[in-house]
Design an enzyme around this catalytic site. Structure first.
Site, PDB file in Angstrom:
ATOM      1  N   ARG A  26       0.887  -1.175   0.000  1.00 28.50           N
ATOM      2  CA  ARG A  26       0.000   0.000   0.000  1.00 28.50           C
ATOM      3  C   ARG A  26       0.923   1.222   0.000  1.00 28.50           C
ATOM      4  NH1 ARG A  26      -5.322   1.693   3.404  1.00 28.50           N
ATOM      5  NH2 ARG A  26      -6.158   0.245   1.876  1.00 28.50           N
ATOM      6  N   HIS A  69      -7.340   1.008  -6.450  1.00 27.19           N
ATOM      7  CA  HIS A  69      -7.569   0.195  -5.245  1.00 27.19           C
ATOM      8  C   HIS A  69      -8.331  -1.076  -5.657  1.00 27.19           C
ATOM      9  CE1 HIS A  69      -7.947  -0.970  -1.216  1.00 27.19           C
ATOM     10  NE2 HIS A  69      -8.829  -0.107  -0.750  1.00 27.19           N
ATOM     11  N   GLN A  86     -10.381  -3.571  -3.227  1.00 23.50           N
ATOM     12  CA  GLN A  86     -11.694  -3.113  -2.778  1.00 23.50           C
ATOM     13  C   GLN A  86     -12.771  -3.492  -3.783  1.00 23.50           C
ATOM     14  OE1 GLN A  86     -12.382  -1.451   0.265  1.00 23.50           O
ATOM     15  NE2 GLN A  86     -14.443  -2.026  -0.335  1.00 23.50           N
ATOM     16  N   ASP A 102     -16.951   7.959  -2.044  1.00 23.83           N
ATOM     17  CA  ASP A 102     -15.723   7.805  -1.246  1.00 23.83           C
ATOM     18  C   ASP A 102     -15.405   9.178  -0.659  1.00 23.83           C
ATOM     19  OD1 ASP A 102     -13.350   6.834  -0.163  1.00 23.83           O
ATOM     20  OD2 ASP A 102     -12.262   6.780  -2.077  1.00 23.83           O
ATOM     21  N   CYS A 124     -16.202   2.335   0.408  1.00 24.25           N
ATOM     22  CA  CYS A 124     -15.092   1.458   0.797  1.00 24.25           C
ATOM     23  C   CYS A 124     -14.718   1.609   2.270  1.00 24.25           C
ATOM     24  CB  CYS A 124     -13.885   1.713  -0.099  1.00 24.25           C
ATOM     25  SG  CYS A 124     -13.208   3.385   0.038  1.00 24.25           S
ATOM     26  N   ARG A 157     -13.874  -8.014   2.060  1.00 24.58           N
ATOM     27  CA  ARG A 157     -12.438  -7.860   1.805  1.00 24.58           C
ATOM     28  C   ARG A 157     -11.718  -9.152   2.196  1.00 24.58           C
ATOM     29  NH1 ARG A 157     -10.168  -2.830   1.510  1.00 24.58           N
ATOM     30  NH2 ARG A 157      -8.338  -4.071   0.940  1.00 24.58           N
TER      31      ARG A 157
HETATM   32  N1  NVA Z   1      -9.704   7.060  -1.637  1.00 24.77           N
HETATM   33  C1  NVA Z   1      -9.381   6.635  -0.292  1.00 24.77           C
HETATM   34  C2  NVA Z   1      -9.673   5.171  -0.114  1.00 24.77           C
HETATM   35  C3  NVA Z   1      -9.383   4.636   1.267  1.00 24.77           C
HETATM   36  C4  NVA Z   1      -9.601   3.165   1.387  1.00 24.77           C
HETATM   37  C5  NVA Z   1      -7.916   6.919  -0.032  1.00 24.77           C
HETATM   38  O1  NVA Z   1      -7.091   6.703  -0.938  1.00 24.77           O
HETATM   39  O2  NVA Z   1      -7.592   7.390   1.050  1.00 24.77           O
HETATM   40  N1   CP Z   2     -11.268   0.311   2.397  1.00 25.78           N
HETATM   41  C1   CP Z   2     -10.021   0.194   2.843  1.00 25.78           C
HETATM   42  O1   CP Z   2      -9.096  -0.076   2.100  1.00 25.78           O
HETATM   43  O2   CP Z   2      -9.870   0.381   4.189  1.00 25.78           O
HETATM   44  P1   CP Z   2      -8.502   0.537   4.990  1.00 25.78           P
HETATM   45  O3   CP Z   2      -7.897   1.851   4.584  1.00 25.78           O
HETATM   46  O4   CP Z   2      -8.937   0.523   6.424  1.00 25.78           O
HETATM   47  O5   CP Z   2      -7.593  -0.609   4.657  1.00 25.78           O
END
Ligand code: NVA
Ligand code: CP
Length: 300
Positions: free
Chosen positions: A103, A130, A133, A218, A258, A286
């Site tokens: 990540r 992502h 997800q 989101d 998400c 997930r």
């Molecule tokens: N768009 C958000 C998704 C979090 C799971 C981010 O990148 O922070």
């Molecule tokens: N939706 C998602 O990826 O959640 P986290 O940021 O908690 O992993």
């Protein structure tokens, strides 16, 4: 040596493979067997350069269910954080583990890592995509409503990593994606262009939600954009999912997010905690979807 398969994007798998994976995730969810340990002795390395609740726990629990284990690595604790080249890190880490989840910020970090890895690399979220997800979201739609092919999904809000993944999902799962987002926050044009006729843009959430079977949003400011929060609150003011949005959609439309969510910003509490919302099965999936993914990638 057989080349590893990676999951940096939904486009790394064929449509058929994705559909098989979703079916497998649903099966694994409904037939939990503690004696089924296809990943016994296998190790997943998880590199997190951003925060996480769901991604970390679902991968770690999934490996444990399958008899394997996971190592949590933060840049604070590894030489990656002190500037060790990605290529060297990928070669070293992939010589010791069976799969790597990353990540991070730049999408190229994941693709570069994959190029130099001997084992499968999974994108656990980048600024661009992502995909994990979307496996959970697609599983959730299939469970509640059946096949998503031919259906209409409304994406309301930022043209961000989740929006990009929905565009890729529209291609792979053959649905129509209606997007309502502020002009300055439109998704990546190349990703939009590649999806062709499947993607259409609308000026308001209500217009995008017309005839939708699924409404998704989101956060307005993603991880790494915290300092833009105030500016984004103004830009996204008219792009909230609320009761009017859901009323414009089909009467049996689902709502997904998400998570984490900001109630009162991108979605009202009434909608996210209301009868059409499936956010908690979505979050749980997930785990199941990624177990299917880990099995697919590691047990080849
Ligand atoms: N768009 C958000 C998704 C979090 C799971 C981010 O990148 O922070
Ligand atoms: N939706 C998602 O990826 O959640 P986290 O940021 O908690 O992993």
């Amino acid at each position: 040596m057989q080349q590893p398969r990676h999951f940096t994007s939904l486009l790394d798998l064929s449509s058929d493979e994705l559909r098989t994976l979703i079916a497998r995730a649903i099966y694994l969810k409904n037939h939990r067997d503690p004696d089924f340990q296809p990943l016994k002795g296998r190790v997943l390395g998880m590199i997190f350069e951003k925060s996480s609740t769901r991604t970390r726990i679902s991968f770690e629990a999934g490996m444990a269910h399958f008899g394997g284990s996971a190592i949590f690595l933060s840049p604070r604790d590894t030489q990656l954080g002190r500037g060790e080249p990605l290529e060297d890190s990928a070669k070293v880490i992939s010589s010791m583990v069976d799969c790597i989840m990353l990540r991070t910020f730049k999408h190229e970090t994941v693709t570069t890592f994959a190029q130099h890895s001997r084992v499968p690399v999974i994108n656990g979220l980048t600024d661009l995509l992502h995909p994990c997800q979307l496996l959970a979201d697609m599983q959730t739609y299939f469970e509640f409503r059946g096949d998503i092919a031919g259906k209409t999904v409304a994406w309301i809000g930022d043209g961000n990593n989740m929006c990009h993944s929905y565009i890729n999902a529209a291609r792979q799962f053959d649905f129509k994606l209606n997007i309502a987002c502020p002009f300055d926050y439109r998704p990546n044009q190349a990703i939009v262009d590649a999806a062709g006729h499947r993607v259409a843009f609308f000026n308001s959430p209500e217009q995008a939600a017309q005839g939708a079977d699924l409404v998704v949003t989101d956060v307005w400011a993603s991880m790494g954009q915290e300092e833009e929060q105030k500016k984004r609150e103004i830009a996204f003011n008219d792009f909230q999912v609320n009761q009017q949005t859901m009323q414009a959609a089909n009467s049996d439309a689902l709502f997904m997010h998400c998570l984490p969510a900001h109630r009162g910003e991108e979605v009202t509490a009434e909608v996210i905690d209301g009868p059409q919302s499936v956010i908690f099965p979505e979050a749980e999936n997930r785990l199941h979807a990624q177990k299917a993914l880990l099995e697919f990638l590691i047990c080849r």
